[in-house]
Design a protein around this motif. Structure first.
Motif, PDB file in Angstrom:
ATOM      1  N   GLN A 126       0.848  -1.183   0.000  1.00 32.54           N
ATOM      2  CA  GLN A 126       0.000   0.000   0.000  1.00 32.54           C
ATOM      3  C   GLN A 126       0.892   1.244   0.000  1.00 32.54           C
ATOM      4  OE1 GLN A 126      -2.283   0.702   3.582  1.00 32.54           O
ATOM      5  NE2 GLN A 126      -3.974   1.589   2.421  1.00 32.54           N
ATOM      6  N   ALA A 127       0.918   1.948  -1.125  1.00 31.15           N
ATOM      7  CA  ALA A 127       1.769   3.136  -1.217  1.00 31.15           C
ATOM      8  C   ALA A 127       1.274   4.192  -0.236  1.00 31.15           C
ATOM      9  CB  ALA A 127       1.736   3.674  -2.635  1.00 31.15           C
ATOM     10  N   GLN A 128       2.180   4.642   0.602  1.00 36.78           N
ATOM     11  CA  GLN A 128       1.812   5.630   1.611  1.00 36.78           C
ATOM     12  C   GLN A 128       2.659   6.884   1.457  1.00 36.78           C
ATOM     13  OE1 GLN A 128       1.957   4.047   5.602  1.00 36.78           O
ATOM     14  NE2 GLN A 128       1.209   2.054   4.924  1.00 36.78           N
ATOM     15  N   VAL A 129       2.092   7.974   1.929  1.00 34.64           N
ATOM     16  CA  VAL A 129       2.827   9.233   1.953  1.00 34.64           C
ATOM     17  C   VAL A 129       2.705   9.806   3.353  1.00 34.64           C
ATOM     18  CG1 VAL A 129       2.789  11.615   1.129  1.00 34.64           C
ATOM     19  CG2 VAL A 129       2.628   9.753  -0.499  1.00 34.64           C
ATOM     20  N   LEU A 130       3.816  10.312   3.868  1.00 32.35           N
ATOM     21  CA  LEU A 130       3.807  10.921   5.194  1.00 32.35           C
ATOM     22  C   LEU A 130       3.691  12.433   5.056  1.00 32.35           C
ATOM     23  CD1 LEU A 130       6.563   8.863   7.071  1.00 32.35           C
ATOM     24  CD2 LEU A 130       4.166   8.310   6.616  1.00 32.35           C
ATOM     25  N   LEU A 131       2.720  13.000   5.758  1.00 29.92           N
ATOM     26  CA  LEU A 131       2.492  14.441   5.752  1.00 29.92           C
ATOM     27  C   LEU A 131       2.901  14.977   7.118  1.00 29.92           C
ATOM     28  CD1 LEU A 131      -1.104  14.399   4.165  1.00 29.92           C
ATOM     29  CD2 LEU A 131       1.102  14.523   2.969  1.00 29.92           C
ATOM     30  N   GLN A 132       3.892  15.846   7.121  1.00 35.70           N
ATOM     31  CA  GLN A 132       4.417  16.410   8.370  1.00 35.70           C
ATOM     32  C   GLN A 132       3.864  17.820   8.552  1.00 35.70           C
ATOM     33  OE1 GLN A 132       8.738  16.261   8.510  1.00 35.70           O
ATOM     34  NE2 GLN A 132       8.812  18.172   9.679  1.00 35.70           N
ATOM     35  N   SER A 133       3.573  18.176   9.785  1.00 37.30           N
ATOM     36  CA  SER A 133       3.063  19.535  10.055  1.00 37.30           C
ATOM     37  C   SER A 133       3.365  19.895  11.494  1.00 37.30           C
ATOM     38  CB  SER A 133       1.550  19.585   9.820  1.00 37.30           C
ATOM     39  OG  SER A 133       0.887  18.912  10.862  1.00 37.30           O
ATOM     40  N   SER A 134       2.933  21.080  11.913  1.00 39.50           N
ATOM     41  CA  SER A 134       3.146  21.488  13.304  1.00 39.50           C
ATOM     42  C   SER A 134       2.438  20.523  14.254  1.00 39.50           C
ATOM     43  CB  SER A 134       2.628  22.906  13.514  1.00 39.50           C
ATOM     44  OG  SER A 134       1.248  22.963  13.201  1.00 39.50           O
ATOM     45  N   ALA A 135       1.418  19.828  13.767  1.00 39.55           N
ATOM     46  CA  ALA A 135       0.671  18.908  14.624  1.00 39.55           C
ATOM     47  C   ALA A 135       1.384  17.568  14.788  1.00 39.55           C
ATOM     48  CB  ALA A 135      -0.723  18.678  14.052  1.00 39.55           C
ATOM     49  N   GLY A 136       2.231  17.207  13.850  1.00 38.68           N
ATOM     50  CA  GLY A 136       2.917  15.921  13.916  1.00 38.68           C
ATOM     51  C   GLY A 136       3.088  15.322  12.536  1.00 38.68           C
ATOM     52  N   VAL A 137       2.815  14.025  12.428  1.00 36.71           N
ATOM     53  CA  VAL A 137       2.955  13.329  11.140  1.00 36.71           C
ATOM     54  C   VAL A 137       1.708  12.463  10.925  1.00 36.71           C
ATOM     55  CG1 VAL A 137       4.303  11.663   9.802  1.00 36.71           C
ATOM     56  CG2 VAL A 137       5.466  13.220  11.360  1.00 36.71           C
ATOM     57  N   THR A 138       1.185  12.531   9.708  1.00 34.90           N
ATOM     58  CA  THR A 138       0.054  11.681   9.351  1.00 34.90           C
ATOM     59  C   THR A 138       0.437  10.858   8.128  1.00 34.90           C
ATOM     60  OG1 THR A 138      -1.522  13.303  10.183  1.00 34.90           O
ATOM     61  CG2 THR A 138      -2.379  11.657   8.649  1.00 34.90           C
ATOM     62  N   ALA A 139       0.205   9.538   8.225  1.00 38.47           N
ATOM     63  CA  ALA A 139       0.428   8.675   7.060  1.00 38.47           C
ATOM     64  C   ALA A 139      -0.892   8.519   6.336  1.00 38.47           C
ATOM     65  CB  ALA A 139       0.941   7.309   7.514  1.00 38.47           C
ATOM     66  N   VAL A 140      -0.870   8.747   5.023  1.00 40.28           N
ATOM     67  CA  VAL A 140      -2.104   8.577   4.244  1.00 40.28           C
ATOM     68  C   VAL A 140      -1.847   7.622   3.087  1.00 40.28           C
ATOM     69  CG1 VAL A 140      -2.990  10.881   4.816  1.00 40.28           C
ATOM     70  CG2 VAL A 140      -1.676  10.556   2.712  1.00 40.28           C
ATOM     71  N   ASP A 141      -2.912   6.987   2.652  1.00 37.11           N
ATOM     72  CA  ASP A 141      -2.859   6.149   1.451  1.00 37.11           C
ATOM     73  C   ASP A 141      -2.678   7.093   0.267  1.00 37.11           C
ATOM     74  OD1 ASP A 141      -3.756   4.851  -0.957  1.00 37.11           O
ATOM     75  OD2 ASP A 141      -4.580   3.261   0.304  1.00 37.11           O
ATOM     76  N   ALA A 142      -1.631   6.867  -0.506  1.00 37.14           N
ATOM     77  CA  ALA A 142      -1.309   7.793  -1.596  1.00 37.14           C
ATOM     78  C   ALA A 142      -2.407   7.849  -2.658  1.00 37.14           C
ATOM     79  CB  ALA A 142       0.015   7.381  -2.249  1.00 37.14           C
ATOM     80  N   GLN A 143      -3.154   6.775  -2.803  1.00 38.92           N
ATOM     81  CA  GLN A 143      -4.173   6.741  -3.860  1.00 38.92           C
ATOM     82  C   GLN A 143      -5.521   7.286  -3.419  1.00 38.92           C
ATOM     83  OE1 GLN A 143      -2.993   6.072  -6.807  1.00 38.92           O
ATOM     84  NE2 GLN A 143      -1.049   5.579  -5.820  1.00 38.92           N
ATOM     85  N   THR A 144      -5.786   7.254  -2.129  1.00 39.05           N
ATOM     86  CA  THR A 144      -7.116   7.660  -1.650  1.00 39.05           C
ATOM     87  C   THR A 144      -7.091   8.801  -0.645  1.00 39.05           C
ATOM     88  OG1 THR A 144      -7.086   6.130   0.225  1.00 39.05           O
ATOM     89  CG2 THR A 144      -7.906   5.263  -1.883  1.00 39.05           C
ATOM     90  N   GLY A 145      -5.948   9.070  -0.050  1.00 39.49           N
ATOM     91  CA  GLY A 145      -5.867  10.093   0.993  1.00 39.49           C
ATOM     92  C   GLY A 145      -6.372   9.606   2.338  1.00 39.49           C
ATOM     93  N   GLN A 146      -6.746   8.358   2.412  1.00 41.67           N
ATOM     94  CA  GLN A 146      -7.258   7.820   3.676  1.00 41.67           C
ATOM     95  C   GLN A 146      -6.171   7.832   4.744  1.00 41.67           C
ATOM     96  OE1 GLN A 146      -8.291   3.686   3.604  1.00 41.67           O
ATOM     97  NE2 GLN A 146      -8.921   3.701   5.751  1.00 41.67           N
ATOM     98  N   GLU A 147      -6.533   8.347   5.913  1.00 35.41           N
ATOM     99  CA  GLU A 147      -5.571   8.446   7.010  1.00 35.41           C
ATOM    100  C   GLU A 147      -5.298   7.060   7.563  1.00 35.41           C
ATOM    101  OE1 GLU A 147      -5.759  10.569  11.244  1.00 35.41           O
ATOM    102  OE2 GLU A 147      -6.126  11.928   9.569  1.00 35.41           O
ATOM    103  N   LEU A 148      -4.017   6.713   7.740  1.00 39.66           N
ATOM    104  CA  LEU A 148      -3.651   5.376   8.200  1.00 39.66           C
ATOM    105  C   LEU A 148      -3.144   5.390   9.633  1.00 39.66           C
ATOM    106  CD1 LEU A 148      -1.894   4.295   4.893  1.00 39.66           C
ATOM    107  CD2 LEU A 148      -4.185   3.663   5.656  1.00 39.66           C
TER     108      LEU A 148
END
Lengths: 401, 367
Positions: free
Chosen positions: A221-243
């Motif tokens: 499952q291809a994932q992308v990590l989104l970093q921000s002031s809140a922390g890190v969220t991993a999402v499914d790259a194809q759907t944006g679903q938070e993992l």
């Protein structure tokens, strides 16, 4: 399958593999790691020679990207940086092969130090995705023919930052992923690489954020990590679903790096995260070390070490196992560009255009340097035994001899 | 050759050229139809690809289509034009005279004329030298900038009264901050000071009322009384007691209207600023604003933009908001919100405001 067909298939596959290895397709390389598979074998002495330089029509912090035998660069120009450029050069001799210019549809105001061409472009090997602080995303084929363009501030007028934005897109399969995160309309989105249509869009923390999405290599499952002031969220790259989500906050300037299924996040110093075994929605904190504090430059991993450059220009090596500091070396800063690994050496370019090659096997000793005498804020690219560096006015090819 | 085969071959040769000729305008229509959020993309993507392969002879038709395109579609057409025009430059089919004629029609969109100039200089490198001196007041900002730069260069080379005359001529066309500053400095050095605030059309006199409550940044969505009706004689309950409208004016060098200085450096507070603008005509304009504070803008009672961002810097023309003015009196109401950040760099509570035409030239009030 006939043997002849088999041979062609093998050759085709080999050719594709070699091309992929030589390419440097996005910010910090095709794998987002700052490493070039072909050039990181550790056998480079550090000796350099400038092969060529070519003029650029405007400033930019965007790193060059390399696809095949071409290097692509973005820039912005005009009194309000309203003209957006995409340029293509031959890697062989630096000859400009084509240039396209567009007019920004979003805001172009930035802090004077940065530029509208701050985000690095990305490529899937067939297309170039040029992204800008104005949140204009331009898709061209490799020959400069426009495929589509989105104006994400045109769509969402308060998606902007008066200091400028800098998050670089990444491409995962059929999706190009952008983080458009700011104090007002703040979101991340995945767009169809072929049509530019939105596949998914998720709300993000309303806080200025200059970090870039990072690909999490995964077989299933291809994932992308989104970093921000809140922390890190991993999402499914194809759907944006938070993992999964790490919620202890993180830096909004240097971006995390992933190696061997662990993310090294600029958070409370550096925090090493691994997807949790006990919880699928919360990652496990492997270690957290407060005295590893990257400045603007993003951390990098090579072998079993983590390397961090502080705001004061101190290069620190730490153990991947526990984050323990191993050695420190003072480089000549300050740095906006992130370091990369080429031929087993750490290449760091400071804001004055001073390229420093540090040897990690000699406690970070600078083994060679090149003075380019131009403001350089963009991260270099590495491909086929050469380093590509872009400054305010020039693009250089530096041979790794 | 048998007759049917012959006819088929003739048709095969004819049909593509007929189709191409008929299709370019259809393809342009599909690209012009794109809207917000990817609307119309699948058909437009296909059309853009085909447009990029159009014959060089269609280059100016594609360029002219920018006139009737939204800002995004204009860029799609600009991309297609550049693909076609690059081939035309190589083949010699893109003619300097055609581009020059296109450029001369100032009713064409600024982006289209700027591209026409760029390609004209590719096919005729001397043309720039001939045309730039006449671009001082060109409606296309990028071309005007070249004209102003040319006259600045002339002024630098001239001496005495001739130089003064040239600097003033350059100022006449100058719209960009860097050019105006350079010219103003040269004129000052020559003993002729100009008011750049007037040149830029910065509005420096406003009726102000406040402070209203913005503690915890909660006041941004709250419609305090001035948002419902502007009555300059009214008095309201503010966050620190009764508040009334007061006419204030700025004498800052950069034309900034500094609320913290002109009133008090309140924190967690909101002021409203109101003015009336006599427009010389019905006009398409841009409201250009700079502020490090969250803000909302109403023109003639209609909210035209709202922005909730605090302390990310204050830069000239930081926000550009397209809008309209009607001939005669127009009302302008601005809500300026200060938060409670304590850092040194987060104390500014101020704005700059001006109105310009689509080329960036200041619109001044009718006398």
């Amino acid at each position: 399958m006939t043997s002849r067909f088999t041979l062609f298939a093998v050759m085709g596959s080999l050719s594709l593999s070699l091309t992929v290895q030589a390419d440097w397709r996005q910010f910090r390389g095709t794998e987002n790691s700052g490493l070039s598979a072909m050039d990181s074998t550790g056998d480079w002495s550090g000796e350099t020679e400038i092969a060529w330089d070519s003029g650029l029509p405007g400033r930019g912090l965007a790193c060059p990207i390399v696809v095949g035998d071409r290097v692509y660069v973005t820039a912005s120009s005009g009194p309000r940086q309203e003209t957006l450029h995409v340029l293509c050069f031959s890697t062989t001799d630096g000859k400009q092969l084509w240039e396209r210019s567009f007019q920004a549809t979003g805001r172009t105001v930035t802090h004077p130090k940065t530029s509208v061409a701050a985000p690095s472009p990305a490529s899937d090997g067939e297309r170039i995705f040029a992204f800008y602080s104005s949140n204009d995303l331009i898709c061209l084929d490799l020959d400069g023919n426009l495929q589509w363009m989105r104006g994400l501030t045109y769509d969402f007028p308060n998606a902007s930052n008066s200091l400028g934005m800098s998050s670089s897109p990444v491409v995962v399969g059929e999706t190009v992923i952008v983080m458009v995160e700011c104090d007002d309309q703040s979101f991340s989105a995945g767009l169809n690489v072929v049509t530019g249509e939105t596949k998914w869009q998720i709300d993000r923390p309303r806080r200025a954020n200059w970090t870039s999405p990072v690909i999490w290599p995964s077989d299933n499952q291809a994932q992308v990590l989104l970093q921000s002031s809140a922390g890190v969220t991993a999402v499914d790259a194809q759907t944006g679903q938070e993992l999964w989500t790490y919620s202890e906050g993180a830096s909004t300037i240097p971006s995390l790096v992933v190696s061997q299924n662990i993310a090294y996040v600029p958070s409370n110093g550096i925090t090493a995260l691994r997807p949790g075994e006990s919880s699928s929605t919360e990652p496990e904190i492997v270690w957290q070390v407060g005295n590893l504090s990257p400045g603007t430059a993003s951390p990098i991993v090579w072998g079993d070490k983590l390397y961090v450059i502080s705001g004061a220009g101190v290069l620190t090596s730490a153990s991947l196992e526990d984050g323990k500091r191993l050695w420190q070396a003072r480089l000549k800063g300050p740095f906006s560009a992130s370091p990369i690994i080429a031929g087993g050496k750490i290449v760091a370019v400071n804001e004055e255009g001073f390229v420093q090659v540090a040897d990690p096997d000699k406690d970070g000793e600078t083994v060679s340097s090149v003075e380019l005498n131009e403001t350089i804020l963009g991260t270099p690219a590495v491909s086929d035994g050469a380093i590509y560096v872009r400054g305010d006015n020039h693009l250089w090819k530096i041979l790794m001899k | 050759m048998k007759t049917p085969l012959c006819v088929a071959l003739v048709l095969t040769c004819l049909v593509p050229s007929i189709l191409i000729a008929a299709e370019t305008s259809d393809l342009i229509d599909l690209v012009q139809a794109i809207g917000h959020k990817g609307d119309g993309h699948p058909r437009a993507v296909k059309a853009a690809r085909e447009l990029a392969q159009a014959p060089s002879g269609d280059a100016l038709e594609i360029l002219a289509a920018i006139d009737n395109a939204n800002p995004l579609a204009a860029n799609w057409l600009a991309g297609a034009f550049q693909s076609v025009a690059d081939r035309g430059v190589k083949s010699g089919d893109l003619k300097a005279n055609d581009l020059k004629n296109f450029l001369g029609e100032t009713s064409h969109a600024a982006m289209a004329r700027t591209l026409a100039f760029e390609y004209l200089t590719k096919v005729d490198s001397d043309s720039g030298e001939q045309l730039i001196p006449q671009m001082l007041n060109d409606p296309a900002p990028a071309l005007r900038r070249k004209g102003v730069a040319y006259h600045i260069d002339l002024a630098k080379k001239a001496e005495g009264d001739a130089a003064l005359k040239q600097w003033k001529r350059a100022l006449d066309g100058a719209i960009d901050e860097d050019h105006v500053e350079e010219i103003a400095k040269a004129l000052k050095d020559a003993g002729e000071e100009i008011d750049t605030r007037e040149h830029f059309g910065l509005i420096r006199e406003w009726h102000v009322i406040g402070p209203f409550d913005n503690r915890d940044q909660k006041g941004f969505p709250v419609a305090y009384p001035p948002e419902k009706q502007v009555d300059l004689d009214a008095q309201y309950e503010g966050m620190k007691g009764e508040v009334t409208w007061e006419l204030l004016s700025s004498d800052e060098d950069d034309g900034a209207f500094d609320l913290a200085k002109l009133t008090e450096p309140h924190k967690g507070a909101i002021d409203y600023a109101y003015t009336e603008f006599q427009s010389p005509d019905d006009l398409d304009v841009q409201f250009r604003l700079a502020t490090p504070n969250a803000w909302k803008l109403w023109v003639n009672g209609q909210e035209v933009f709202a922005r909730e961002e605090y302390h990310r810097g204050m830069r000239f023309d930081q926000y550009i908001v397209p809008g309209e003015l009607k001939k005669g009196k127009n009302t302008i109401l601005l809500k300026v919100c200060q938060n409670e950040q304590e850092q040194d760099w987060a104390q500014r509570w101020a704005f700059q405001f001006r109105i310009v035409d689509p080329s960036g030239r200041a619109v001044h009030e009718a006398k």
